[in-house]
Scaffold this motif. Structure first.
Motif, short mmCIF file in Angstrom:
data_model
loop_
_atom_site.label_atom_id
_atom_site.label_comp_id
_atom_site.label_asym_id
_atom_site.label_seq_id
_atom_site.Cartn_x
_atom_site.Cartn_y
_atom_site.Cartn_z
N LEU A 129 10.18 -2.45 2.32
CA LEU A 129 9.05 -2.24 2.77
C LEU A 129 8.40 -3.31 2.16
N GLY A 130 8.96 -4.63 1.39
CA GLY A 130 7.81 -6.01 1.22
C GLY A 130 7.63 -5.72 0.14
N ALA A 131 5.97 -6.60 -0.56
CA ALA A 131 5.64 -6.64 -1.53
C ALA A 131 4.68 -5.98 -1.61
N LYS A 132 3.76 -5.43 -0.26
CA LYS A 132 2.67 -4.19 -0.69
C LYS A 132 3.05 -3.50 0.10
N PHE A 133 2.20 -2.25 -0.08
CA PHE A 133 3.04 -1.35 1.23
C PHE A 133 1.81 0.12 0.10
N TYR A 134 1.20 0.79 1.33
CA TYR A 134 0.40 1.84 1.32
C TYR A 134 0.52 3.09 0.40
N ILE A 135 0.05 3.66 -0.02
CA ILE A 135 0.62 5.32 -0.36
C ILE A 135 -0.97 6.56 -0.35
N ILE A 136 0.12 7.79 0.28
CA ILE A 136 -0.87 8.77 0.16
C ILE A 136 -0.20 9.91 -0.50
N GLY A 137 -1.29 10.27 -1.62
CA GLY A 137 -0.99 11.23 -2.07
C GLY A 137 -1.15 12.63 -1.86
N ILE A 138 -0.24 14.25 -1.80
CA ILE A 138 -1.15 14.65 -1.03
C ILE A 138 -1.76 15.96 -2.32
N SER A 139 -2.28 16.39 -2.86
CA SER A 139 -1.93 17.98 -3.76
C SER A 139 -1.91 17.02 -4.92
N GLU A 282 -13.97 -2.98 -3.08
CA GLU A 282 -14.55 -1.20 -3.23
C GLU A 282 -13.75 -1.02 -1.80
N ASN A 283 -13.15 0.09 -1.98
CA ASN A 283 -13.18 1.29 -0.83
C ASN A 283 -11.89 1.42 -0.23
N VAL A 284 -10.91 0.07 -1.00
CA VAL A 284 -9.39 0.45 -0.87
C VAL A 284 -9.04 1.76 -1.37
N VAL A 285 -9.65 2.60 -2.56
CA VAL A 285 -8.20 3.26 -3.10
C VAL A 285 -9.11 4.50 -2.33
N GLN A 286 -9.32 6.05 -2.12
CA GLN A 286 -9.67 6.94 -1.54
C GLN A 286 -9.89 8.08 -1.60
N ILE A 287 -10.45 8.98 -1.80
CA ILE A 287 -10.32 10.52 -2.17
C ILE A 287 -10.66 10.91 -1.21
N ASP A 331 -6.04 11.75 11.54
CA ASP A 331 -6.33 10.79 12.19
C ASP A 331 -7.45 9.92 11.53
N ALA A 332 -8.46 10.52 11.16
CA ALA A 332 -9.73 9.53 10.01
C ALA A 332 -8.99 9.00 8.69
N ILE A 333 -8.18 10.00 8.29
CA ILE A 333 -7.77 9.40 6.80
C ILE A 333 -6.86 8.13 7.01
N LEU A 334 -6.31 8.65 8.04
CA LEU A 334 -5.65 7.11 8.57
C LEU A 334 -6.09 5.76 8.99
N LYS A 335 -7.37 6.21 9.79
CA LYS A 335 -8.19 4.80 10.02
C LYS A 335 -8.91 4.77 8.65
N ALA A 336 -9.90 4.59 7.62
CA ALA A 336 -10.05 4.48 6.82
C ALA A 336 -9.50 3.92 6.25
N LEU A 337 -8.45 4.45 5.16
CA LEU A 337 -7.06 3.62 4.23
C LEU A 337 -6.84 2.42 5.60
N LEU A 338 -6.41 2.53 6.66
CA LEU A 338 -5.99 0.67 7.10
C LEU A 338 -6.54 -0.53 7.92
N ILE A 339 -8.00 0.57 8.01
CA ILE A 339 -8.90 -0.48 8.82
C ILE A 339 -10.09 -0.72 8.86
N GLY A 340 -10.84 0.74 7.67
CA GLY A 340 -12.10 0.57 7.12
C GLY A 340 -13.00 1.20 7.76
N GLU A 341 -12.17 1.70 8.50
CA GLU A 341 -13.00 2.70 9.86
C GLU A 341 -13.73 4.60 9.12
#
Length: 346
Positions: A129-139, A282-287, A331-341
């Motif tokens: 996956l390369g040097a860096k990757f995104y991660i999502i944790g559910i519950s 900031e805001n790169v980690v989200q709850i 959809d909002a979770i992905l957009k906020a995480l990946l493009i800051g929307e």
């Protein structure tokens, strides 16, 4: 004579107690009489295997690569109900995996927050996956993600913690706040979490005994769900995650029970003492927390975000614990995480 009878009775009682608290050995995939191996797997440095599933756009064409850590009672076949349009528009490659003991991933009798984090790192490396990757944790799947922030922060491009587990025994929680949140749970869940924290060797007995109610989620008690969750349960029943019958096929102890032992045990660090893995940003980690979530107390999530201002906190007004199954929210979770929307509904 009486003494001999007493000794026999004592031995019998001790034997019964030992059997009651000792879980059966796991039925490891690929072993004799164990479930078959039907999915691709990687081999970890300790010899265990992790089973995984790839989805979204092809990896070589992806703009963003995400690893998703599923919750309790789920598997690599769990997926955010994000729309196909958003996944393709953003160019998202999604890698899900069976956490240790779930599905077709080998059990780990030494499972911990730290070991799960390094499982993720090895998975990312072997899948290139390369040097860096995104991660999502559910519950419940959030504790490995907190482990990643602690132990492999240099590998993370961004994090979303969605309806994430909160351990009531984190050292920095004010006792009055933690106690108030804890007492808001169903009594049977309070006792289950106490057993998992204070007497983990009794978890198997507690969750299999029939004298007292144990974990509400395992017993199908819908009191833990909000009205929006109950509506979502109907939709999930119509469109369930595939292969649910395989989730605990290696044994409930190595999957569900060990999750509780690790999640409510000693993490080896205090999450509220974590440093920002993205200095200057900031805001790169989200709850993401549902206002109506009855499983995870929102007052504790708010406290975490106040203590760690570098975490962006989203509270969905009518969201429950099952909101990851909602396409609009996913959809909002992905957009906020990946493009800051930023979502308009929060």
């Amino acid at each position: 004579m009486l003494r001999k009878i007493s000794v026999v009775l004592l031995v019998g009682i001790l034997g019964w107690v030992y059997q009651s608290i000792t879980p059966p050995p796991p039925k490891t995939c690929g072993s004799i009489n164990g479930p078959p191996i039907t999915s691709p797997r990687i081999k970890l440095t300790d010899g265990r295997h992790l089973s995984y599933r790839e989805s979204g756009v092809p990896k070589e064409k992806a703009q963003f690569k995400i690893i998703l850590s599923h919750g309790g009672g789920d598997s690599k076949d769990f997926y955010l109900r994000a729309s196909k349009e958003v996944i393709e528009e953003l160019g998202v490659y999604m890698l899900t995996f069976d956490r240790a003991g779930y599905g077709e991933s080998d059990p780990n009798p030494r499972r911990s927050v730290k070991s799960d984090a390094f499982d993720i790192q090895v998975l990312a490396d072997q899948l290139e996956l390369g040097a860096k990757f995104y991660i999502i944790g559910i519950s419940m799947g959030a504790y490995p993600v907190y482990g990643c922030i602690k132990h492999i922060p240099n590998r993370i491009a961004g994090v979303s913690l969605v309806v994430p587990l909160v351990n009531f025994w984190w050292p920095s929680f004010p006792s009055d706040l933690s106690e108030r949140a804890f007492k808001g749970l169903l009594l049977q869940d309070q006792w289950t979490f106490r057993v998992a924290h204070y007497a983990p060797r009794l978890v198997y007995w507690w969750l299999t005994q029939k004298w007292f109610p144990s974990l509400a989620a395992l017993e199908g008690n819908i009191e833990i769900f909000s009205s929006s969750d109950r509506e979502m349960l109907k939709e999930i029943a119509e469109n369930p995650n595939p292969n649910q019958e395989k989730v605990t096929q290696q044994g409930v102890f190595e999957s569900l029970h060990r999750d509780l032992m690790v999640g409510f045990g000693n993490w080896g660090f205090d999450p509220m003492e974590l440093e920002n893995p993205f200095p200057g940003k900031e805001n790169v980690v989200q709850i993401w927390q549902g206002h109506e979530d009855r499983v995870i107390p929102r007052i504790l999530q708010r406290h975490v975000s106040e203590r760690l201002p570098w975490i962006k906190y989203h509270e969905v007004a009518d969201g429950g614990h099952l909101m990851p199954y909602n396409t609009t929210i996913s959809d909002a979770i992905l957009k906020a995480l990946l493009i800051g929307e930023q979502p308009s509904f929060v």
